[in-house]
Enzyme design. Structure first.
Site, PDB file in Angstrom:
ATOM      1  N   GLY A   1       6.894  -2.868   3.377  1.00 15.99           N
ATOM      2  CA  GLY A   1       6.718  -2.691   4.847  1.00 15.99           C
ATOM      3  C   GLY A   1       5.201  -3.258   5.068  1.00 15.99           C
TER       4      GLY A   1
ATOM      5  CG  HIS B   1       3.546   4.640  -0.285  1.00 13.78           C
ATOM      6  ND1 HIS B   1       3.264   5.750  -0.952  1.00 13.78           N
ATOM      7  CD2 HIS B   1       2.587   3.991  -0.512  1.00 13.78           C
ATOM      8  CE1 HIS B   1       2.313   5.881  -1.626  1.00 13.78           C
ATOM      9  NE2 HIS B   1       1.638   4.608  -1.361  1.00 13.78           N
TER      10      HIS B   1
ATOM     11  CG  ASN C   1       3.166  -0.658  -3.968  1.00 13.57           C
ATOM     12  OD1 ASN C   1       3.934   0.221  -3.500  1.00 13.57           O
ATOM     13  ND2 ASN C   1       1.775  -0.327  -4.335  1.00 13.57           N
TER      14      ASN C   1
ATOM     15  CG  ASP D   1       0.755  -5.397  -3.375  1.00 17.60           C
ATOM     16  OD1 ASP D   1       1.196  -4.622  -4.119  1.00 17.60           O
ATOM     17  OD2 ASP D   1      -0.270  -5.016  -2.692  1.00 17.60           O
TER      18      ASP D   1
ATOM     19  CE  LYS E   1      -2.527  -2.425  -3.568  1.00 20.97           C
ATOM     20  NZ  LYS E   1      -1.251  -2.460  -2.911  1.00 20.97           N
TER      21      LYS E   1
END
Length: 460
Positions: free
Chosen positions: A79, A185, A213, A215, A362
């Site tokens: 998301g 989340h 996640n 990423d 990040k």
């Protein structure tokens, strides 16, 4: 008597078509917020987790691992927009290596795991309304990815931002989309139930979920961990890594003194005067990777028994309704953390995994490292460290924080970092082709834009 702010928020959510399950969960947390809950977890209420099991000590029969893996679904949180990196679309669409995005590499990992084990291994993404269209378009060429009976995604819920002054739903006519926020989340459990995906997975014979996640390319589908989790009989498990001085921001598990259960504590749940406990890698020696495993049958039973409200600890975030405008009204964003569900399930556990299973991106610092030769892209779709220790990368945020600025200063790709200990860039430097970094490299700010010529070797 129901608070006016809650009545208004419920009506706003219903008018927007938000699932009633999500409205019920939001109402639960509104009541906690109204009652003054801060979500803080005090140090004197917990004990450090000091002796979790290690994956390297696990011995799982190959057949048992395969059997568990064939009942496992891969769920990825997708998301995020990568707004901190200046992006306005799904972060997972960002190119990482060899022209492939995070999403491409995740698909490669799943397909390679299917080929190696014969497992069905569905991939299901939790998208937000901002990421769904672009993501599904990117997945369209993978015609053999979908598993019969299951969609490729489901939507994370949305909830109103609440004015700090009065707890009414925020209004922002300049951009009404900014009146909404995701519920964190931790919404994955609510969204799995409300979307019907949880029941579909169970109907298709799946028992376990491996979640992480999008990423984090280190969370490669693992038959070994699936086998360990199935053999443990635990309803829920979290993957941990040993902390270093560089891991002081990540959440950690602890043991709640009141009942002996494992709980998750994040930065936002730590009082400012107790942050020295939180950041001490010796006091709390393991950090939470957000790679989670849960038993789908036990999750479904818990959600049904609790009316969809698992009761995860509240995270109260104070923001501006327009994050780019500090003069805009302050709002509360009510959030929960996915990993906090560990305290809901009796018998929940954890396991310490190798650092290779934690490669989050990040910042552009992280991205440069993964694009460099310090990592290799292997046949199973995993990025793995090619050197003894990952070099530390610290790029000047004024010139490298956003993707547009970052790409402009590395037009030929990442420099060689496999022989580097660290790369610190202060000021505005553009890298030529074939630049090599060795040892500890520091580029100082000269006060004007600089260019490093092609083929330069930087050392010291």
């Amino acid at each position: 008597m129901t608070a006016p702010g809650l009545i208004a928020a419920q009506a706003k959510m219903a008018a927007a078509g938000v699932d009633q399950t999500a409205i019920d969960v939001f109402s639960h947390y509104f009541a906690e917020l109204e009652a003054g809950a801060t979500g803080l977890i005090r140090e004197d209420t917990i004990e450090p987790l000091l002796d979790p099991p290690f994956l390297e000590g696990v011995d799982i029969d190959d057949e048992a691992a395969r059997a568990a893996f064939d009942k496992t679904a891969i769920i990825r949180l997708n998301g995020g927009l990568g707004t901190s990196m200046g992006m306005d679309r799904a972060k997972s669409l960002l190119t990482v290596r060899d022209g492939k995005s995070f999403l491409d590499l995740i698909v490669d990992q799943v397909k390679q795991a299917r080929a190696a084990t014969g497992a069905r291994l569905p991939l299901v993404l939790m998208n937000s309304f901002r990421t769904q269209d672009d993501t599904l378009e990117a997945l369209a060429p993978y015609i053999d990815l979908k598993v019969d009976g299951l969609p490729l995604d489901f939507l994370q819920n949305a909830e109103p931002k609440l004015l700090v002054d009065g707890l009414m739903p925020a209004e922002w006519p300049q951009d009404p989309t900014l009146e909404w926020c995701p519920p964190g989340h931790g919404d994955i459990y609510t969204a799995l139930l409300g979307s019907g995906i949880l029941e579909k997975l169970l109907d298709e014979g799946f028992r376990y979920a491996s979640t992480g996640n999008s990423d984090n390319l280190g969370a490669v589908p693992s038959p070994t961990i699936a086998g360990w989790f199935a053999a443990s009989g635990a309803p829920y498990a979290a993957e941990l890594c040993r902390r270093t001085a560089a891991d002081r921001k990540g959440g950690h598990l602890a043991i709640r003194r009141a009942d002996g259960r494992l709980i998750l504590r994040d930065t936002a749940q730590t009082a400012p005067e107790e942050m020295h406990y939180f950041t001490d890698e010796h006091h709390h020696p393991f950090f939470h990777t957000n790679n989670l495993w849960f038993d789908l049958e036990k999750l479904f039973a818990a959600l049904k028994a609790r009316g969809a409200v698992l009761g995860l600890p509240l995270i109260r975030n104070v923001k501006n309704v327009d994050p780019t405008d500090t003069a805009s009204p302050e709002v509360f964003q009510i959030e929960t953390a996915m990993g906090a569900a560990i305290e809901v399930f009796e018998g929940a556990t954890s396991i310490v995994v190798g650092r290779d299973r934690f490669l989050p991106v990040k910042t552009t610092n992280d991205l440069l490292l993964l694009r460099s030769d310090a990592y290799t892209l292997e046949s199973d779709g995993a990025l793995r460290l090619a050197v003894g220790a990952a070099p530390l990368v610290d790029l000047d945020s004024k010139h490298y924080k956003t993707m547009s600025k970052f790409e402009a200063r590395f037009p030929h790709g990442a420099p060689s970092l496999k022989d580097a200990v660290s790369l610190t860039v202060e000021g505005d430097w553009t890298f030529g082709a074939g630049v090599v970094c060795r040892g500890e490299v520091v580029l100082e700010d000269t006060g004007k834009p600089e260019t490093i010529p092609d083929g330069t070797v930087l050392e010291g």
